[in-house]
Write an enzyme that holds these catalytic residues in place. Structure first.
Site, PDB file in Angstrom:
ATOM      1  N   ASP A 136       0.803  -1.320   0.070  1.00 42.29           N
ATOM      2  CA  ASP A 136       0.089   0.246   0.042  1.00 42.29           C
ATOM      3  C   ASP A 136       0.889   1.202   0.148  1.00 42.29           C
ATOM      4  O   ASP A 136       2.065   1.218   0.452  1.00 42.29           O
ATOM      5  CB  ASP A 136      -0.829  -0.003   1.309  1.00 42.29           C
ATOM      6  CG  ASP A 136      -1.935  -0.873   1.244  1.00 42.29           C
ATOM      7  OD1 ASP A 136      -2.368  -1.430   0.039  1.00 42.29           O
ATOM      8  OD2 ASP A 136      -2.575  -1.168   2.376  1.00 42.29           O
ATOM      9  N   ARG A 187      -1.381  -0.659  -8.480  1.00 40.86           N
ATOM     10  CA  ARG A 187      -2.565  -0.363  -8.037  1.00 40.86           C
ATOM     11  C   ARG A 187      -2.994   1.026  -8.250  1.00 40.86           C
ATOM     12  O   ARG A 187      -2.216   1.893  -7.568  1.00 40.86           O
ATOM     13  CB  ARG A 187      -3.112  -1.081  -6.756  1.00 40.86           C
ATOM     14  CG  ARG A 187      -4.394  -0.367  -6.257  1.00 40.86           C
ATOM     15  CD  ARG A 187      -4.669  -0.497  -4.955  1.00 40.86           C
ATOM     16  NE  ARG A 187      -4.741  -1.731  -4.319  1.00 40.86           N
ATOM     17  CZ  ARG A 187      -4.462  -2.173  -3.127  1.00 40.86           C
ATOM     18  NH1 ARG A 187      -3.876  -1.247  -1.984  1.00 40.86           N
ATOM     19  NH2 ARG A 187      -4.420  -3.187  -2.404  1.00 40.86           N
TER      20      ARG A 187
HETATM   21  C1  LIG Z   1      -8.669  -1.606  -3.204  1.00 39.39           C
HETATM   22  C2  LIG Z   1      -8.170  -0.107  -2.847  1.00 39.39           C
HETATM   23  C3  LIG Z   1      -7.091   0.008  -2.225  1.00 39.39           C
HETATM   24  C4  LIG Z   1      -6.629   1.287  -1.781  1.00 39.39           C
HETATM   25  N1  LIG Z   1      -5.224   1.788  -1.277  1.00 39.39           N
HETATM   26  C5  LIG Z   1      -4.999   2.758  -0.960  1.00 39.39           C
HETATM   27  C6  LIG Z   1      -3.605   2.977  -0.713  1.00 39.39           C
HETATM   28  O1  LIG Z   1      -2.659   2.087  -0.895  1.00 39.39           O
HETATM   29  N2  LIG Z   1      -3.223   4.345  -0.453  1.00 39.39           N
HETATM   30  C7  LIG Z   1      -3.903   5.488  -0.635  1.00 39.39           C
HETATM   31  O2  LIG Z   1      -3.739   6.532  -0.232  1.00 39.39           O
HETATM   32  N3  LIG Z   1      -5.421   5.197  -0.749  1.00 39.39           N
HETATM   33  C8  LIG Z   1      -5.721   3.894  -1.015  1.00 39.39           C
HETATM   34  N4  LIG Z   1      -7.180   3.851  -1.358  1.00 39.39           N
HETATM   35  C9  LIG Z   1      -8.167   4.665  -1.047  1.00 39.39           C
HETATM   36  C10 LIG Z   1      -8.239   5.792  -2.108  1.00 39.39           C
HETATM   37  O3  LIG Z   1      -6.973   6.561  -2.273  1.00 39.39           O
HETATM   38  C11 LIG Z   1      -9.314   6.628  -2.013  1.00 39.39           C
HETATM   39  O4  LIG Z   1      -9.317   7.523  -0.727  1.00 39.39           O
HETATM   40  C12 LIG Z   1     -10.835   5.989  -1.988  1.00 39.39           C
HETATM   41  O5  LIG Z   1     -10.878   4.808  -2.743  1.00 39.39           O
HETATM   42  C13 LIG Z   1     -11.901   6.968  -2.294  1.00 39.39           C
HETATM   43  O6  LIG Z   1     -11.777   7.459  -3.523  1.00 39.39           O
HETATM   44  P1  LIG Z   1     -12.733   7.201  -4.791  1.00 39.39           P
HETATM   45  O7  LIG Z   1     -11.686   6.594  -5.919  1.00 39.39           O
HETATM   46  O8  LIG Z   1     -13.739   5.928  -4.263  1.00 39.39           O
HETATM   47  O9  LIG Z   1     -13.317   8.313  -5.261  1.00 39.39           O
HETATM   48  P2  LIG Z   1     -14.175   9.276  -4.508  1.00 39.39           P
HETATM   49  O10 LIG Z   1     -14.370  10.418  -5.629  1.00 39.39           O
HETATM   50  O11 LIG Z   1     -13.602   9.793  -3.182  1.00 39.39           O
HETATM   51  O12 LIG Z   1     -15.675   8.490  -4.432  1.00 39.39           O
HETATM   52  C14 LIG Z   1     -16.370   8.168  -5.278  1.00 39.39           C
HETATM   53  C15 LIG Z   1     -17.898   7.734  -4.881  1.00 39.39           C
HETATM   54  O13 LIG Z   1     -17.370   6.385  -4.082  1.00 39.39           O
HETATM   55  C16 LIG Z   1     -18.050   6.457  -2.753  1.00 39.39           C
HETATM   56  N5  LIG Z   1     -17.166   6.441  -1.548  1.00 39.39           N
HETATM   57  C17 LIG Z   1     -15.918   6.518  -1.805  1.00 39.39           C
HETATM   58  N6  LIG Z   1     -15.356   6.701  -0.624  1.00 39.39           N
HETATM   59  C18 LIG Z   1     -16.204   6.131   0.377  1.00 39.39           C
HETATM   60  C19 LIG Z   1     -16.277   5.849   1.585  1.00 39.39           C
HETATM   61  N7  LIG Z   1     -15.471   5.986   2.424  1.00 39.39           N
HETATM   62  N8  LIG Z   1     -17.767   5.460   2.254  1.00 39.39           N
HETATM   63  C20 LIG Z   1     -18.750   5.407   1.462  1.00 39.39           C
HETATM   64  N9  LIG Z   1     -18.632   5.780   0.142  1.00 39.39           N
HETATM   65  C21 LIG Z   1     -17.434   6.202  -0.567  1.00 39.39           C
HETATM   66  C22 LIG Z   1     -19.040   7.616  -2.969  1.00 39.39           C
HETATM   67  O14 LIG Z   1     -20.198   7.054  -3.369  1.00 39.39           O
HETATM   68  C23 LIG Z   1     -18.170   8.397  -3.622  1.00 39.39           C
HETATM   69  O15 LIG Z   1     -19.321   9.792  -4.229  1.00 39.39           O
HETATM   70  C24 LIG Z   1      -7.711   2.419  -1.901  1.00 39.39           C
HETATM   71  C25 LIG Z   1      -8.757   2.207  -2.423  1.00 39.39           C
HETATM   72  C26 LIG Z   1      -9.112   1.153  -2.721  1.00 39.39           C
HETATM   73  C27 LIG Z   1     -10.495   0.930  -3.475  1.00 39.39           C
END
Ligand SMILES: Cc1cc2nc3c(=O)[nH]c(=O)nc-3n(C[C@H](O)[C@H](O)[C@H](O)COP(=O)(O)OP(=O)(O)OC[C@H]3O[C@@H](n4cnc5c(N)ncnc54)[C@H](O)[C@@H]3O)c2cc1C
Length: 313
Positions: A136, A187
């Protein structure tokens, strides 16, 4: 009311020991407690049960034993051996052999050599037992050291590991090219930490534009990338780009976090896209949980409601 809370507020609250001990008291105490929406449980058995449930729906898993920022050699050593025990439990249970971990859990804050030694203990087992280990990405003070550690591992010859790149960092397109040149798996995520304008885009539109540009770079030049997002606009952009460029579904996968947008998870997998769910578990769930609240402050309302319900029982 909670939707207006800035991400920065959650980052500050994540450091509060009072809040942490309160959350620990209520967050997991019953099967309906609030932290269980995002965290599979505190024990490995609970994570394996959650993984089985995910796999029954035709999705794949990666298991994350939560933990970060350890400060002593003993803690880093203990975290490493706890991960090895998790890998053994995964093998015994017969669920997908894929784990995610953080380098500060293995001692990156102590020194890089300690971290590399601990990571090698894990990837040695991964190589023997056919696991994939995803490193990560943490906040920006760790970006260089994380990529350097990964390149060290790759240079030694380990191939069953990959990294994460965060679109909100202004440096990320260059980092993708660097990792693509190795032939390693990335990723792609938007990024979950509070970062300054000096290093990261602050507007959602800028982060989204970077994510789309980097997704295209990964789909055309990367090695089996993971597009990790819950954002339907990013997902549509990915499937449209793949279709327009004759990139088959099995050349990349989608990933989402446990408990978020389960509706989308099922429909994408139903469309024939390889799909992986990130299943976090363990006693150190508080910082991870606070990042999930920071991404969507409306989740606070859900937490408050669950606590009130739990207390009235
Ligand atoms: C498999 C995976 C691994 C990850 N690993 C890392 C990592 O190693 N380092 C890192 O910095 N980040 C990591 N992340 C988190 C990532 O950086 C984002 O903070 C997170 O995925 C929210 O962004 P989004 O792309 O969903 O878009 P956004 O624009 O934030 O959200 C889009 C939509 O998704 C839904 N959503 C998003 N987050 C939430 C929530 N918490 N609760 C409910 N609904 C939500 C809502 O409907 C929102 O409108 C990871 C995410 C995933 C999916």
């Amino acid at each position: 009311m909670f939707a207006a809370l800035p991400k920065a507020a959650f980052s500050v609250l994540a450091g509060s020991s009072t809040l942490k001990s309160l959350a620990s008291k209520y967050g997991m105490r019953s099967t309906n407690s609030f932290a269980r929406r995002f965290i599979a449980g505190e024990q490995v058995d609970e994570a394996i049960e959650a993984a089985r449930e995910v796999e029954r729906q035709g999705l794949m898993v990666t298991l994350d034993l939560l933990g970060e920022s350890v400060a002593s050699h003993e803690e880093a050593h203990a975290a490493t051996f706890a991960y090895i025990a998790v890998m053994e439990a995964i093998e015994r249970a017969g669920v997908g052999r894929n784990i995610s971990l953080k380098l500060t859990q293995l001692g990156l804050d102590i020194d890089q050599a300690t971290c590399v030694d601990n990571l090698r203990r894990i990837v040695d087992i991964a190589a023997k037992s056919d696991f994939f280990v995803r490193i990560d990405m943490e906040n920006s003070p760790y970006t260089d050291r994380t990529l350097d550690t990964f390149e060290t591992l790759w240079g030694i010859g380990y191939r069953q590991a990959g990294v994460v790149i965060q679109s909100y960092l202004k440096r990320s397109t260059a980092d993708i090219k660097r990792v693509n040149a190795l032939g390693a798996r990335i990723r792609l995520v938007k990024g979950a930490y509070r970062e300054s304008a000096a290093v990261a885009f602050q507007q959602k539109a800028e982060v989204d534009a970077a994510f789309i540009e980097q997704m295209k770079l990964l789909l055309t030049e990367g090695t089996y990338p993971a597009i990790a997002t819950h954002d339907p606009v990013m997902i549509d952009a990915t499937t449209s780009f793949a279709k327009a460029n004759g990139i088959a579904n099995d050349r990349y996968e989608f990933q989402m976090l446990y408990g978020i947008r389960r509706d989308l998870q099922a429909s994408l997998a139903g469309d024939g896209h390889p799909f992986r769910v990130y299943v976090p578990f363990g006693r150190e769930w508080f910082p991870y949980f606070m990042r999930r609240l920071g991404e969507r402050p409306a989740n606070v309302g859900f937490v408050v409601g669950s606590i009130l319900k739990d207390k009235s029982k």
